[in-house]
Scaffold this motif. Structure first.
Motif, mmCIF file in Angstrom:
data_model
loop_
_atom_site.group_PDB
_atom_site.id
_atom_site.type_symbol
_atom_site.label_atom_id
_atom_site.label_comp_id
_atom_site.label_asym_id
_atom_site.label_seq_id
_atom_site.Cartn_x
_atom_site.Cartn_y
_atom_site.Cartn_z
ATOM 1 N N GLY A 78 0.797 -1.224 0.000
ATOM 2 C CA GLY A 78 0.000 0.000 0.000
ATOM 3 C C GLY A 78 0.826 1.269 0.000
ATOM 4 O O GLY A 78 0.283 2.357 -0.161
ATOM 5 N N TRP A 79 2.149 1.142 0.216
ATOM 6 C CA TRP A 79 3.019 2.308 0.291
ATOM 7 C C TRP A 79 4.187 2.164 -0.682
ATOM 8 O O TRP A 79 4.616 1.056 -0.976
ATOM 9 C CB TRP A 79 3.603 2.455 1.701
ATOM 10 C CG TRP A 79 2.626 2.918 2.737
ATOM 11 C CD1 TRP A 79 1.716 2.168 3.406
ATOM 12 C CD2 TRP A 79 2.474 4.258 3.234
ATOM 13 N NE1 TRP A 79 1.003 2.935 4.286
ATOM 14 C CE2 TRP A 79 1.451 4.227 4.199
ATOM 15 C CE3 TRP A 79 3.107 5.464 2.946
ATOM 16 C CZ2 TRP A 79 1.040 5.359 4.889
ATOM 17 C CZ3 TRP A 79 2.707 6.599 3.642
ATOM 18 C CH2 TRP A 79 1.686 6.552 4.593
ATOM 19 N N GLN A 109 -1.458 7.957 -7.274
ATOM 20 C CA GLN A 109 -2.883 8.222 -7.034
ATOM 21 C C GLN A 109 -3.768 7.301 -7.876
ATOM 22 O O GLN A 109 -4.775 6.774 -7.393
ATOM 23 C CB GLN A 109 -3.187 9.684 -7.371
ATOM 24 C CG GLN A 109 -2.586 10.668 -6.371
ATOM 25 C CD GLN A 109 -3.665 11.487 -5.695
ATOM 26 O OE1 GLN A 109 -4.316 12.302 -6.312
ATOM 27 N NE2 GLN A 109 -3.852 11.239 -4.408
ATOM 28 N N ARG A 114 -0.001 4.928 -1.426
ATOM 29 C CA ARG A 114 0.421 6.063 -0.604
ATOM 30 C C ARG A 114 1.927 6.244 -0.712
ATOM 31 O O ARG A 114 2.663 5.274 -0.863
ATOM 32 C CB ARG A 114 0.002 5.845 0.847
ATOM 33 C CG ARG A 114 -1.508 5.941 1.043
ATOM 34 C CD ARG A 114 -1.930 5.563 2.441
ATOM 35 N NE ARG A 114 -1.801 4.121 2.653
ATOM 36 C CZ ARG A 114 -2.181 3.502 3.768
ATOM 37 N NH1 ARG A 114 -2.662 4.199 4.784
ATOM 38 N NH2 ARG A 114 -2.041 2.195 3.884
ATOM 39 N N LEU A 115 2.355 7.497 -0.615
ATOM 40 C CA LEU A 115 3.755 7.823 -0.892
ATOM 41 C C LEU A 115 4.512 8.336 0.329
ATOM 42 O O LEU A 115 3.976 9.092 1.134
ATOM 43 C CB LEU A 115 3.835 8.887 -1.990
ATOM 44 C CG LEU A 115 3.523 8.447 -3.422
ATOM 45 C CD1 LEU A 115 3.486 9.663 -4.340
ATOM 46 C CD2 LEU A 115 4.564 7.451 -3.919
ATOM 47 N N LYS A 156 -1.622 14.203 -1.136
ATOM 48 C CA LYS A 156 -1.216 13.235 -2.157
ATOM 49 C C LYS A 156 0.070 12.494 -1.777
ATOM 50 O O LYS A 156 0.266 11.351 -2.184
ATOM 51 C CB LYS A 156 -1.026 13.944 -3.501
ATOM 52 C CG LYS A 156 -2.301 14.593 -4.031
ATOM 53 C CD LYS A 156 -2.040 15.312 -5.348
ATOM 54 C CE LYS A 156 -3.307 15.951 -5.880
ATOM 55 N NZ LYS A 156 -3.072 16.683 -7.160
ATOM 56 N N VAL A 157 0.943 13.172 -1.045
ATOM 57 C CA VAL A 157 2.124 12.530 -0.462
ATOM 58 C C VAL A 157 1.883 12.474 1.044
ATOM 59 O O VAL A 157 1.746 13.519 1.686
ATOM 60 C CB VAL A 157 3.416 13.297 -0.792
ATOM 61 C CG1 VAL A 157 4.604 12.695 -0.049
ATOM 62 C CG2 VAL A 157 3.681 13.285 -2.293
ATOM 63 N N GLN A 158 1.819 11.275 1.568
ATOM 64 C CA GLN A 158 1.361 11.114 2.947
ATOM 65 C C GLN A 158 2.466 11.256 3.985
ATOM 66 O O GLN A 158 2.189 11.506 5.154
ATOM 67 C CB GLN A 158 0.692 9.740 3.115
ATOM 68 C CG GLN A 158 -0.680 9.619 2.472
ATOM 69 C CD GLN A 158 -0.642 9.611 0.951
ATOM 70 O OE1 GLN A 158 0.289 9.084 0.363
ATOM 71 N NE2 GLN A 158 -1.665 10.190 0.329
ATOM 72 N N ALA A 201 0.314 15.482 6.897
ATOM 73 C CA ALA A 201 1.460 14.683 6.477
ATOM 74 C C ALA A 201 2.206 14.157 7.700
ATOM 75 O O ALA A 201 2.248 14.803 8.753
ATOM 76 C CB ALA A 201 2.394 15.514 5.594
#
Length: 202
Positions: A78-79, A109, A114-115, A156-158, A201
């Motif tokens: 997921g990451w 996305q 997730r980033l 968008k970047v977690q 974040a």
């Protein structure tokens, strides 16, 4: 008309059980050697964390995280962690090249990934005359850059990793120059900048 049948070598025929076992064995060996080299490098440089954790070994079982492996199989990946090299993204003060990062974020996305952005390596203009990689002379320059990323990629970047291997001389000004207090100062400023750009974040 003559029919030509092409046959793959047995080690490339992924329908063959033996080939699958062969590749799995190769992957396990490669990962074990990779992790062992990390542990060895850390130990030689004076960091005994990996050795004390039993990672200074080629035994693959000591390098496996059972919970992480189960989650990877059951839940999927997921990451994704992406290293953002500041030196290539901001060639001169204020001129940030967002194009490549935009593509990464958009692709993540689209695929529900997730980033984590790991932001490293100061550009030459931020640390002139230095031979090794390391932080900028002015930590606020780095904070401004990560703050710009957090603002542009809000939601968008977690997560953001502030620097990489700051306890390794090649990433922090050279032999004998590692400085925990300086890193904490960099982290403090970057944290404030990231949170100002994206309060959610990590």
């Amino acid at each position: 008309m003559e029919t030509i049948i092409l046959r793959l070598p047995y080690y490339l025929d992924f329908a063959a059980p033996f080939a699958i076992l062969l590749w799995l064995a190769a992957i396990v060996l490669a990962l074990s050697l990779h992790e062992f080299c990390h542990a060895l490098a850390a130990t030689l440089l004076g960091d005994n964390t990996a050795r004390l954790a039993g990672r200074l070994s080629l035994n693959p079982t000591v390098h496996v995280d059972p919970l992480g492996l189960v989650m990877a199989v059951v839940a999927g990946f997921g990451w994704a962690k992406v290293q953002i090299r500041w030196e290539t993204q901001e060639g001169s003060p204020g001129n940030i090249s967002f194009g490549g990062m935009d593509n990464i974020v958009n692709l993540a996305q689209q695929n529900g990934v997730r980033l984590i952005f790991s932001v490293v390596t100061a550009p030459p203009w931020a640390r002139p005359g230095k031979g090794y990689h390391g932080p900028p002379d002015n930590f606020d320059d780095y904070a401004r850059f990560v703050g710009a990323l957090a603002t542009r990629y809000r939601g968008k970047v977690q997560a953001y990793e502030i620097w990489n291997e700051q306890n390794y001389y090649a990433e922090w000004n050279g032999p004998g120059q590692m400085n925990a207090a300086a890193y904490v100062d960099l982290l403090r400023r970057a944290y404030s900048a990231v949170k100002a750009g994206d309060p959610n974040a990590i």
